[in-house]
Enzyme design. Structure first.
Site, PDB file in Angstrom:
ATOM      1  N   LYS A 272     -12.323  -3.522  -6.628  1.00 20.60           N
ATOM      2  CA  LYS A 272     -13.134  -2.399  -7.092  1.00 20.60           C
ATOM      3  C   LYS A 272     -12.249  -1.291  -7.661  1.00 20.60           C
ATOM      4  O   LYS A 272     -12.729  -0.422  -8.358  1.00 20.60           O
ATOM      5  CB  LYS A 272     -14.024  -1.860  -5.973  1.00 20.60           C
TER       6      LYS A 272
ATOM      7  N   LYS B  28       0.830  -1.211   0.000  1.00 18.76           N
ATOM      8  CA  LYS B  28       0.000   0.000   0.000  1.00 18.76           C
ATOM      9  C   LYS B  28       0.857   1.251   0.000  1.00 18.76           C
ATOM     10  O   LYS B  28       0.456   2.267  -0.567  1.00 18.76           O
ATOM     11  CB  LYS B  28      -0.955   0.007   1.202  1.00 18.76           C
TER      12      LYS B  28
ATOM     13  N   LYS C  93      -6.184 -10.062  -7.986  1.00 11.08           N
ATOM     14  CA  LYS C  93      -7.428 -10.265  -7.257  1.00 11.08           C
ATOM     15  C   LYS C  93      -8.517  -9.333  -7.802  1.00 11.08           C
ATOM     16  O   LYS C  93      -8.216  -8.193  -8.175  1.00 11.08           O
ATOM     17  CB  LYS C  93      -7.143  -9.916  -5.787  1.00 11.08           C
TER      18      LYS C  93
END
Ligand code: TRP
Length: 333
Positions: free
Chosen positions: A202, A117, A199
């Site tokens: 969204k 991240k 994966k």
């Protein structure tokens, strides 16, 4: 099993950072629903975790309510389970602070999700992103959870929660139950329809890669028809056939058919037929969920009564653990 035997406590949470995807549903929420009879289930919307990445306030408010209604629509039943909103229960932020002081900088530096991240949000590597796993450990430990169903990407965070719990108990006696993480066997790992090595997410830059729980039937069919496959034109599960493997995983997860059965059913048929079948199965699986969602989301007062009641119970349970932990540390209670 003895009728008097106490049910084990299951805790899990999901971030309301956007819509719920087919991946969230097949990988997590559907299992939450299944576990409700066998366990004492406590589920949360982890909205405190969500602000580790910058959010637009109005959108965030909408996402939280939508996620709450969506998860209820999936079958999380507030009569059976406690389903609350993390930020409404102040013990979470408080225990997180205490546990921050029992977690080492080096341990947090090794978290692969933090590394990923911070690479992705290089302009906002905030302290919350770094201590995110500590907040998560607190979520779990507050409820003395026995089992924590999570996706494979959260396994390292569960290990850390166990280490923190064991360390704290080592210093002060048995304060926390050391939780067990588990990756549900029937929890499918759903990949992007456009890039099946990633994966389903969204935040996929290609909108066709991700199916949302509330997509209408035409949109779902279109996304499946455009799903990436390969040039072999044979429905079988094998190395290197990531697109087809993913479609088979989704189909198997929704219909309950085994890979062998699917291979037999689609022998001699092309990918066009297969993709349409997967799309139709998903449309039918999601149809009642979307219908329930449409009703629920209109009734804001009912939704509010559900989470208020759950927040209150969560506060009561978690306050016992927080009080005990703080007393052990030396705070005057
Ligand atoms: N970090 C988890 C995720 O993004 C969500 C989460 C927050 C969680 N607190 C938790 C999961 C506690 C399990 C237990 O998927």
């Amino acid at each position: 099993m003895e009728a008097t035997e106490k049910k084990e406590v299951v805790f899990s949470a999901i971030q309301p950072s956007g819509t719920i995807t087919l991946g969230n549903y097949l990988g997590a929420v559907r299992n939450w629903v299944k576990m409700q009879d066998e366990y004492n289930c406590i589920y949360a919307l982890a909205d405190l975790h969500t602000i580790t990445v910058r959010q637009e306030p109005a959108k965030m408010r909408k996402n939280i309510i939508d996620a709450y209604a969506s998860i209820m629509a999936c079958g999380v039943d507030v009569e059976k389970s406690i389903f609350f909103i993390q930020s409404h229960v102040h013990t979470h932020a408080e225990l997180a602070w205490v546990l921050n002081c029992y977690t080492q900088f080096g341990e947090l530096s090794r978290m692969t999700q933090f590394k990923d991240k911070s690479a992705k949000h290089a302009d906002n590597i905030n302290a919350g992103l770094f201590t995110y796993p500590v907040l998560m450990a607190g979520d779990i430990l507050l409820y003395q959870a026995d089992k924590v169903p999570v996706g494979a990407d959260q396994k390292q965070h569960i290990e850390l929660a166990r280490d923190i719990a064991a360390r704290f108990n080592g210093l002060y006696g048995d304060v926390f139950k050391v939780p067990e993480g588990f990756i549900p066997k029937n929890g499918a790992r759903v990949m992007s329809l456009q890039n099946p090595l990633n994966k389903m997410s969204k935040s996929d830059e290609n909108v066709n890669g991700c199916v949302h729980l509330l997509d209408d039937p035409d949109t779902i069919m279109r996304k499946f028809k455009r799903a990436v496959t390969d040039s072999e034109a044979c429905v079988r599960y094998a190395d290197g056939k990531d697109g087809v493997n993913n479609l088979m995983t989704i189909y198997s997860s929704v219909t309950g058919l085994s890979f062998e059965q699917i291979e037999r059913d689609f022998e001699g048929k092309g990918y066009g037929d297969f993709k349409a079948a997967v799309g139709e199965a998903v449309v039918e699986e999601l149809r009642p969920i979307r219908e329930r969602y449409e009703k629920l989301v209109k009734d804001k007062a009912y939704l509010e009564s559900c989470y208020r009641a759950a927040d209150e119970i969560a506060l009561k349970i978690s306050s016992r653990t927080l009080g005990k932990a703080m007393k052990k540390v030396g705070f005057v209670r």
